[in-house]
Design an enzyme around this catalytic site. Structure first.
Site, PDB file in Angstrom:
ATOM      1  N   GLY A 142      22.666  56.660  60.745  1.00 28.44           N
ATOM      2  CA  GLY A 142      23.325  57.637  61.593  1.00 28.44           C
ATOM      3  C   GLY A 142      22.669  57.864  62.932  1.00 28.44           C
ATOM      4  N   TYR A 176      19.122  64.566  65.846  1.00 30.47           N
ATOM      5  CA  TYR A 176      18.184  64.734  64.747  1.00 30.47           C
ATOM      6  C   TYR A 176      17.772  63.394  64.147  1.00 30.47           C
ATOM      7  CZ  TYR A 176      18.850  69.802  64.636  1.00 30.47           C
ATOM      8  OH  TYR A 176      18.869  71.136  64.939  1.00 30.47           O
ATOM      9  N   ASP A 203      29.063  51.530  58.503  1.00 34.71           N
ATOM     10  CA  ASP A 203      30.078  52.569  58.335  1.00 34.71           C
ATOM     11  C   ASP A 203      29.989  53.022  56.885  1.00 34.71           C
ATOM     12  OD1 ASP A 203      32.286  54.219  58.069  1.00 34.71           O
ATOM     13  OD2 ASP A 203      33.446  53.100  59.556  1.00 34.71           O
ATOM     14  N   LEU A 211      24.243  61.615  58.758  1.00 33.39           N
ATOM     15  CA  LEU A 211      25.657  61.301  58.942  1.00 33.39           C
ATOM     16  C   LEU A 211      26.524  62.502  58.617  1.00 33.39           C
ATOM     17  CD1 LEU A 211      25.634  57.930  56.976  1.00 33.39           C
ATOM     18  CD2 LEU A 211      25.859  58.124  59.451  1.00 33.39           C
ATOM     19  N   TYR A 236      23.493  72.183  56.469  1.00 32.51           N
ATOM     20  CA  TYR A 236      23.916  73.235  57.383  1.00 32.51           C
ATOM     21  C   TYR A 236      24.153  74.507  56.585  1.00 32.51           C
ATOM     22  CZ  TYR A 236      27.637  75.556  60.122  1.00 32.51           C
ATOM     23  OH  TYR A 236      28.439  76.445  60.771  1.00 32.51           O
ATOM     24  N   TYR A 250      33.716  76.526  61.705  1.00 29.99           N
ATOM     25  CA  TYR A 250      33.177  75.294  61.128  1.00 29.99           C
ATOM     26  C   TYR A 250      34.029  74.964  59.912  1.00 29.99           C
ATOM     27  CZ  TYR A 250      29.565  71.933  59.692  1.00 29.99           C
ATOM     28  OH  TYR A 250      28.865  70.791  59.363  1.00 29.99           O
ATOM     29  N   SER A 290      24.516  68.782  70.324  1.00 27.48           N
ATOM     30  CA  SER A 290      24.725  67.346  70.266  1.00 27.48           C
ATOM     31  C   SER A 290      26.123  66.966  70.735  1.00 27.48           C
ATOM     32  CB  SER A 290      24.533  66.849  68.834  1.00 27.48           C
ATOM     33  OG  SER A 290      25.603  67.298  68.035  1.00 27.48           O
ATOM     34  N   ALA A 315      28.170  65.159  68.983  1.00 25.07           N
ATOM     35  CA  ALA A 315      29.058  65.363  67.839  1.00 25.07           C
ATOM     36  C   ALA A 315      29.328  66.842  67.611  1.00 25.07           C
ATOM     37  CB  ALA A 315      28.441  64.740  66.593  1.00 25.07           C
TER      38      ALA A 315
END
Length: 371
Positions: free
Chosen positions: A87, A94, A151, A199, A250, A260, A300, A302
């Site tokens: 990732g 990170y 992937d 990831l 998280y 989220y 980030s 993402a």
């Protein structure tokens, strides 16, 4: 081989940083951990407003960035170890920070990069775009021995649908399913000692859970949590006994974080539960330790897809017990510790690296505290 630091890593306080209300963090990472303090009504207040929130908040505060430096002391020594970090697609997230910390401790670094991002990442490496951020505490540059296309949504070639096979973003790449990558690493190097899962992806992350489709929900779980199970399934046979795995989670796994969505909170809850189960299974089967880091917010590329990451960075600064900027390096340093013999009895744990925000049950920037 990553540069080794013979004296190990030791923590040291650096100069004060600029408050988050004046400068928001701009580094990159995978989807981050955000915190668990409760917000009320509008939730996110500016530092100016919060300073008037009564006796709970000090008007005069400083924050210090805590960085790793090479010095005499208790060493984190990973010389002779090999790490695979899944990732890594840029130089500020990170995953990158963990790779740097492991390299600084002496580990050899292999990375897995999402296939559509592979060309840009490798080109940036070749052209020296990342050289400044590759610098280790001893002044050398982190070496990445090999970059693998990956992937992790697909376990084996048989799982790849025709539309993905025909996608031009995958053209020119091969052997990028989890099974194939593990086999290639085995052929190239034989074994590894450290496996890092950095990831996450939620295609409907901006949707509330009530508005999330089955397809979006399952996609989030597949990319963000089952991908770790798959990686460990396929890499465990080539991991040396005494090795370690680390993932990133998280606080939405435990607390409600509006915004989220898309099943991401469920995916993180699954990841933490799987960490405990896999700690038992991998521990008994291969003497491998399994831990996850619940990190605070990081701005980030993402994470910006969520839409409110900058507010969460400010919210964390205002409400966390430690009012300082959270650096990606601090998560990297924690990962290096967890991967080292110093953490040989730690497994099945969720380690919070969020300036203590997870401990809070009251939002200090709540409008009710200013009245």
């Amino acid at each position: 081989m990553g540069a080794s630091v013979t004296t190990g890593l030791q923590m040291a306080a650096a100069r004060p940083c600029i408050p988050a209300c004046q400068r928001l963090l701009g580094s990159r990472a995978a989807l981050p951990s955000f915190g668990r303090a409760l917000s009320t009504q509008t939730g996110f207040a500016s530092c100016r407003k919060t300073a008037s929130a009564g006796p709970f908040v000090s008007l005069n505060h400083k924050r210090f960035a805590v960085r790793a430096m090479s010095a005499q002391g208790l060493p984190i020594d990973l010389r002779g170890k090999r790490a695979f970090i899944a990732g890594v697609a840029d130089d500020n997230g990170y995953g990158w920070a963990i790779a740097k910390a492991l390299a600084a401790a002496g580990a050899e670094i292999l990375v897995g990069t999402w296939v559509p991002a592979l060309n840009i990442f490798e080109t940036s490496l070749r052209r020296g775009k990342f050289d400044e951020s590759r610098k280790l505490p001893d002044g050398s540059l982190m070496e990445i021995t090999k970059v693998y296309p990956l992937d992790a949504v697909f376990d084996s070639p048989e799982d790849v649908p025709d539309d993905v096979k025909a996608n031009k973003r995958y053209a020119g790449s091969s052997n990028w399913t989890v099974k194939e990558v593990a086999e290639t690493v085995k052929n190239d190097f034989g074994t590894i000692d450290i496996l890092v899962h950095s990831l996450a992806n939620g295609p409907e992350v901006k949707n509330s859970l009530l508005e999330t489709s089955r397809k979006g929900y399952l996609a989030a779980v597949s990319a963000s949590s089952y991908s770790f199970i798959s990686l460990l399934q396929h890499f465990l046979p080539i991991m040396n006994p005494g090795g370690a795995t680390i993932s990133l989670t998280y606080i939405a796994s435990e607390r409600t974080i509006p915004g989220y969505g898309g099943g991401m909170s469920s995916a993180k809850a699954a990841l933490e539960s799987d960490t405990r189960v896999l700690a038992y299974e991998a521990g008994r089967k291969g003497k491998i330790r399994v831990n996850t880091i619940s990190a605070g917010p990081l701005g980030s590329r993402a994470a910006k897809a969520i839409g409110f990451i900058e507010k969460m960075i400010e919210y964390s600064y205002v409400n966390a017990p430690l009012q300082k900027e959270l650096l990606a390096d601090e998560v990297g340093n924690t990962a290096a510790f967890l991967a080292s013999p110093l953490a040989s009895a730690i497994t099945g744990s969720t380690i919070y690296v969020d300036n203590g925000l997870n401990t809070m049950g009251l939002a200090l920037d709540s409008p009710t505290l200013s009245t």
